[in-house]
Structure formats: C-alpha cells, structure tokens
Write a protein that holds these residues in place. Structure first.
Motif, PDB file in Angstrom:
ATOM      1  N   SER A 196     -10.951   3.200  -2.326  1.00 16.13           N
ATOM      2  CA  SER A 196      -9.829   3.310  -3.271  1.00 16.13           C
ATOM      3  C   SER A 196      -8.511   3.415  -2.505  1.00 16.13           C
ATOM      4  O   SER A 196      -8.419   4.119  -1.494  1.00 16.13           O
ATOM      5  N   TYR A 197      -7.509   2.729  -3.022  1.00 18.26           N
ATOM      6  CA  TYR A 197      -6.178   2.726  -2.414  1.00 18.26           C
ATOM      7  C   TYR A 197      -5.147   2.914  -3.521  1.00 18.26           C
ATOM      8  O   TYR A 197      -5.397   2.606  -4.683  1.00 18.26           O
ATOM      9  N   SER A 198      -3.982   3.396  -3.122  1.00 19.03           N
ATOM     10  CA  SER A 198      -2.851   3.469  -4.055  1.00 19.03           C
ATOM     11  C   SER A 198      -1.945   2.277  -3.758  1.00 19.03           C
ATOM     12  O   SER A 198      -1.564   2.047  -2.608  1.00 19.03           O
TER      13      SER A 198
ATOM     14  N   LEU B  83       0.881  -1.163   0.000  1.00 19.88           N
ATOM     15  CA  LEU B  83       0.000   0.000   0.000  1.00 19.88           C
ATOM     16  C   LEU B  83       0.918   1.212   0.000  1.00 19.88           C
ATOM     17  O   LEU B  83       1.971   1.207   0.657  1.00 19.88           O
TER      18      LEU B  83
ATOM     19  N   LEU C 251      -8.854  -5.007   4.263  1.00 20.30           N
ATOM     20  CA  LEU C 251      -9.084  -3.638   3.795  1.00 20.30           C
ATOM     21  C   LEU C 251     -10.577  -3.365   3.698  1.00 20.30           C
ATOM     22  O   LEU C 251     -11.357  -4.224   3.263  1.00 20.30           O
TER      23      LEU C 251
END
Length: 192
Positions: free
Chosen positions: A161-163, A129, A157
């Motif tokens: 939205s995640y990077s 992440l 999770l």
C-alpha cells in the motif's frame, strides 16, 4: 556763526540716533537672528527633500502595481484583471479513491485511476508518491468530458500500500500552457 549745512539736532535726538546705529550694528542681535534663521532653513530643506522622495516612492509604487506572477514580471491593472478573470474558482475532481495497480500483458505497472473531467476547462494531472517530490506519472491535457481509465506507473514499486498525491492543474485552452489554478488530493494506491 553757525554752519548752515549742519543739522539742528537736539542732544536727545542725537542720543536716539546713536543708539539706533549701535543696535543696527550690534553683533549680538545678528547672531540671535542667525540662531533662528538657520534651524528654519534646515527644517525647510528636510521637509522639501522628504516630500520629493515620498512622491518618487509613491510614483514608483504606482508604476509597478499589479499582480506579481514571476520574478521580474509584472502586469498592469488591465492585464491583472484579465489574468484573474481567467482563473478557475474550483476544480471538480472525479477519480477513484483507491488506485489499484497491476501489470499489463507487457509487464508495465498500470494504475486504474478512473479519471473523468467534469469541468468546463481542460486540465493535466501529476501523480506523486506521498513521500517523494518526484512525479511517477504526468498526464497530457484532459479536455472537458475526457476520461482516463489507467496510467502507467513510471517507477518500479513492490507489492503493498502506498499514499498517492494527485495534483490537478487547470490549463488555458488559448495557449495550452497558462496555469489557471490547481488543487491536489491524496488517495490510497494498492500495488498487487
């Protein structure tokens, strides 16, 4: 009667001999000579010592030349050339730009990465992440031409939205452990 053993010396010659003896035994003349000799000797000692230490320093640099890869580990020139020859100049990354995550029938969160190794070497991939140094998944070795559709996400999770950062590391096929170079990309990850 004059003594036959007595040399015939004129008064001028006697004075010259006396002056010569005085000059030879003159302490001022000796101190002037010592004043010149001592600095010359000191300069010579400094030059010789400096040369000695410089030569030893250069010799040590030559003995320890090479590419430093690990603390206290050095390669000689021949091994360094082999090491550089094995390095990969680039890694072609083929992967989804957005990783979509859904739970499978067992409840495991799976991310669809659609990886395909289009290189001539094997690699492994670590997924992080963006805000964490902890990997959420590390693949095994993916051979040339190999494909990986989905990865299990080792972290719980929440939807959103995640990077995601994917670090691709080329690995030598000779020993399956030597790092030949790496690259990383950032992609979006959508958890449903």
């Amino acid at each position: 009667m004059e003594d036959e053993n007595k040399p015939n010396v004129s008064p001028q010659e006697a004075e010259q001999i006396t002056n010569q003896i005085y000059e030879d035994n003159n302490p001022n003349k000796k101190s002037k000579a010592m004043f010149i000799v001592i600095p010359v000797v000191i300069v010579l000692v400094i030059v010789v010592c400096g040369g000695y230490f410089t030569m030893n320093y250069i010799k040590e640099l030559k003995e320890n030349s090479g590419i430093k890869t690990e603390s206290n580990v050095f390669f000689d020139d021949e091994e360094a050339e082999e090491y550089l020859a094995d390095k990969v100049s680039n890694i072609r990354v083929t992967m989804s730009q957005t990783v979509s995550c859904e739970r499978d029938k067992d409840g495991v969160l799976m991310g669809r990465v659609n990886l395909e190794n289009k290189n001539e070497f094997q690699y492994m991939v670590e997924f992080f992440l963006d805000d964490s140094d902890e990997p959420i998944y590390t693949t095994g070795l993916i051979p040339p031409g190999g494909k990986l559709e989905a990865i299990p996400i080792d972290k719980d999770l929440k939807p959103g939205s995640y990077s995601l950062v994917a670090v691709f590391t080329a690995v030598s096929e000779e020993d399956n452990q030597t790092n030949l170079g790496s690259t990383g990309i950032s992609v979006d990850m959508q958890v449903n």
